[in-house]
Design a protein around this motif. Structure first.
Motif, PDB file in Angstrom:
ATOM      1  N   ILE A   1     -26.641 -45.537 -32.676  1.00  0.00           N
ATOM      2  CA  ILE A   1     -26.096 -45.354 -31.378  1.00  0.00           C
ATOM      3  C   ILE A   1     -25.013 -46.423 -30.988  1.00  0.00           C
TER       4      ILE A   1
ATOM      5  N   LEU B   1     -23.237 -41.896 -27.004  1.00  0.00           N
ATOM      6  CA  LEU B   1     -24.218 -41.239 -26.134  1.00  0.00           C
ATOM      7  C   LEU B   1     -24.191 -39.905 -25.712  1.00  0.00           C
TER       8      LEU B   1
ATOM      9  N   LEU C   1     -27.253 -38.333 -23.443  1.00  0.00           N
ATOM     10  CA  LEU C   1     -26.920 -38.741 -22.274  1.00  0.00           C
ATOM     11  C   LEU C   1     -25.938 -37.711 -21.468  1.00  0.00           C
TER      12      LEU C   1
ATOM     13  N   ILE D   1     -25.513 -39.399 -17.768  1.00  0.00           N
ATOM     14  CA  ILE D   1     -24.566 -40.309 -18.007  1.00  0.00           C
ATOM     15  C   ILE D   1     -23.901 -41.250 -16.961  1.00  0.00           C
TER      16      ILE D   1
ATOM     17  N   ARG E   1     -29.135 -47.935 -24.786  1.00  0.00           N
ATOM     18  CA  ARG E   1     -29.701 -47.643 -26.162  1.00  0.00           C
ATOM     19  C   ARG E   1     -31.212 -46.723 -26.091  1.00  0.00           C
TER      20      ARG E   1
ATOM     21  N   GLU F   1     -30.691 -43.558 -24.261  1.00  0.00           N
ATOM     22  CA  GLU F   1     -30.177 -42.511 -25.166  1.00  0.00           C
ATOM     23  C   GLU F   1     -31.338 -42.011 -26.105  1.00  0.00           C
TER      24      GLU F   1
ATOM     25  N   ARG G   1     -32.456 -38.111 -26.360  1.00  0.00           N
ATOM     26  CA  ARG G   1     -32.438 -37.381 -27.468  1.00  0.00           C
ATOM     27  C   ARG G   1     -33.970 -36.821 -27.816  1.00  0.00           C
TER      28      ARG G   1
END
Lengths: 348, 348
Positions: free
Chosen positions: A22, A180, A183, A189, A245, A248, A252
């Motif tokens: 990431i 990212l 996101l 995001i 992080r 994200e 995922r």
């Protein structure tokens, strides 16, 4: 010039640093000005030459700069200046009006010192993955050694003096380049970027300001340094990057749980297009490389190397295309050469 | 039922007929009604059964129908009826209310006789490529033999009597399925379609009315048959198809001359997507297969077989997917299986 960089496998692009699935890279920057000279914008060419000379002699005595070269920017061709910019070794500003400007860059590209950019000295250390501390150690050591060789403008009650007020104080800018894609895919995001701005962090894109969201890369850095110690700045960015992080990672796992087939479809289609297209723009290529990178992180594809994908993010940029081809390319030709380079690198 | 058709390499889909790079297939159709029975819409089930019986006995005596089977549509499952529709062997109407309906179909699928569709008998011969004459010879021979075994409704001053007035007379419908991707890409197709309508030709899509432009396929056929002899109808369609074919050839050479790279890019991307996608709809797949087919015609790709591409146009249809999987597929599953079948067939 700098031909070795093209095949360099040990630089910040290799994806071998910690948490690099990431955090693409970590970067520390310090700004310094030599006490007896005016700031570059007010210095004469003669004074700038003196600064270049002084630093050109000093760097050779610094342990952390042993495997480095010193170049005058006016000796660097236009194409090579763009090439250095694309490799994140110099700034946009440093590609222009090269007279009186210089660069010290290490052979592994981890360290780069711009001379007579906005300040007399802009020093950066960049590493693969999430590794602010070792970058800080390395840059701090260089700074300490240089301090003994010259006198930097410094006021005890304020700190280091710099051209831009946002840099006054420690002059430290700490940044991480984050990848990212989840996101972005889950449309979370924007809220995160708004939040970061509210708590005084700056976000930029893969190639600096105005390139946001290219390839789903976001560079997060501190906005001001005055009034904060180095360790505070490092700790704050570390904490923020860790939060993003985790967001994200969560996004995922949501994608994998709820949209696995769509995700696999996206990843494989990206690979199919990159392996087959004959004409491809930089923006489109970055977006497919981003999906490929995500696919690799999530184990959807396994037969492509991390360093291949990471390298391609930079290899497909205009100056890199021309360095690889060894000639100037018209704009129409670039999409063709870009497609060719992608096929060559991604086809087994 | 009809499992052999799935692997049949000798049918009209094999792309081995003359001019098959543009003319996918040629089809001749005749409509007949047996004099002593009312039209199917007015016939009792008892009368329809008598017609089925009569034809079920007659066909075995016809030379051109030696390698054929006779089935009652009520013995054909819903899925198999859809399958026959997708293979252009029966009409949409013939898939519904199967009671009293029948089908005689040859093992090579070149010949199909629908019993008690709109008319008592709808007979077609379909061949690969641009080959109206041999289709006409084959169908005419079958018609002649059947005429000796039963009495078809016919008035000397009018011709054959049929339910729909557009079929009265010769009852001949002549059609060609054309693949016109370059006319679509160069946006010349609409003018051509308008022109065809003006001169009394009908255009339809790959799967009949309302499917126009799917995969860039256009079926061109005569609108009326009354007042024209068989040879006139054949000559008129041949002439029109030749004109459209030449337009497509011209459009292809324009694309090759002026947009070669874009064309190559489109073709290779189509292949990349078909070889890699994990979810793909029928419409998207047809459009990529169309580009692939064009790429093969123009020598842009060479490692995919013509019969593979042609076969896939039909193999990716819903009933075909289910026949290949050997089970009913929910709508969500189809895109996954379709992608799998495309990958399997297009990956070396």
């Amino acid at each position: 010039m700098f031909e070795d960089f093209l095949t360099n496998k040990q630089n910040w692009l290799n994806g071998k640093g910690p948490y690099s699935e990431i955090v693409f890279s970590s970067r520390i920057r310090l700004a310094r000005n030599i006490a007896q000279y005016p700031f570059p914008s007010r210095a004469t060419l003669h004074q700038k030459e003196a600064i270049l000379k002084e630093l050109g002699e000093a760097y050779a005595k610094v342990r952390g700069l042993k495997k480095s070269v010193f170049v005058r920017m006016e000796d660097v061709e236009e194409l090579d200046r763009q090439f250095l910019l694309e490799r994140h070794l110099i700034s946009q500003e440093h590609t222009q009006s090269p007279k009186g400007k210089g660069l010290i860059v290490s052979s592994d590209e981890s360290t780069a010192l711009m001379i007579n950019e906005e300040d007399h000295l802009r020093m950066q250390v960049i590493t693969s993955g999430f590794d602010l501390n070792s970058s800080w150690q390395a840059l701090s050591a260089i700074d300490n050694e240089l301090s003994k060789l010259m006198s930097f403008a410094f006021l005890p009650e304020i700190g280091y003096l710099t051209v831009c007020p946002t840099n006054v104080g420690t002059s430290l800018r700490v940044s991480c380049m984050l990848h990212l894609p989840a996101l972005v895919l889950t449309r979370r995001i924007n809220k995160i970027l708004e939040f970061l701005t509210r708590i005084s962090f700056t976000t930029r894109g893969l190639f600096g300001e105005g390139t946001q969201a290219l390839g789903d890369f976001f560079q997060i850095s501190n906005q001001v340094s005055l009034g904060h110690s180095e360790s505070e700045l490092l700790a704050d960015l570390t904490s923020v990057v860790n939060q993003v992080r985790e967001q994200e990672i969560d996004a995922r796992s949501v994608l994998l749980k709820k949209h696995k087939l769509n995700l696999e479809d996206n990843v494989w289609r990206a690979l199919g297009i990159l392996q087959n297209s004959r004409l491809i723009g930089s923006k489109e290529a970055l977006s497919h490389l981003s999906m490929l990178s995500l696919g690799l992180d999530l184990g959807i594809i396994t037969h492509v190397l991390r360093e291949t994908i990471n390298g391609l993010f930079v290899l497909i940029q205009p100056a890199h295309l021309q360095k690889q081809e060894g000639r100037t390319l018209k704009e129409g030709e670039r999409d063709y050469i870009r497609a060719e380079i992608l096929r060559k690198n991604l086809t087994a």
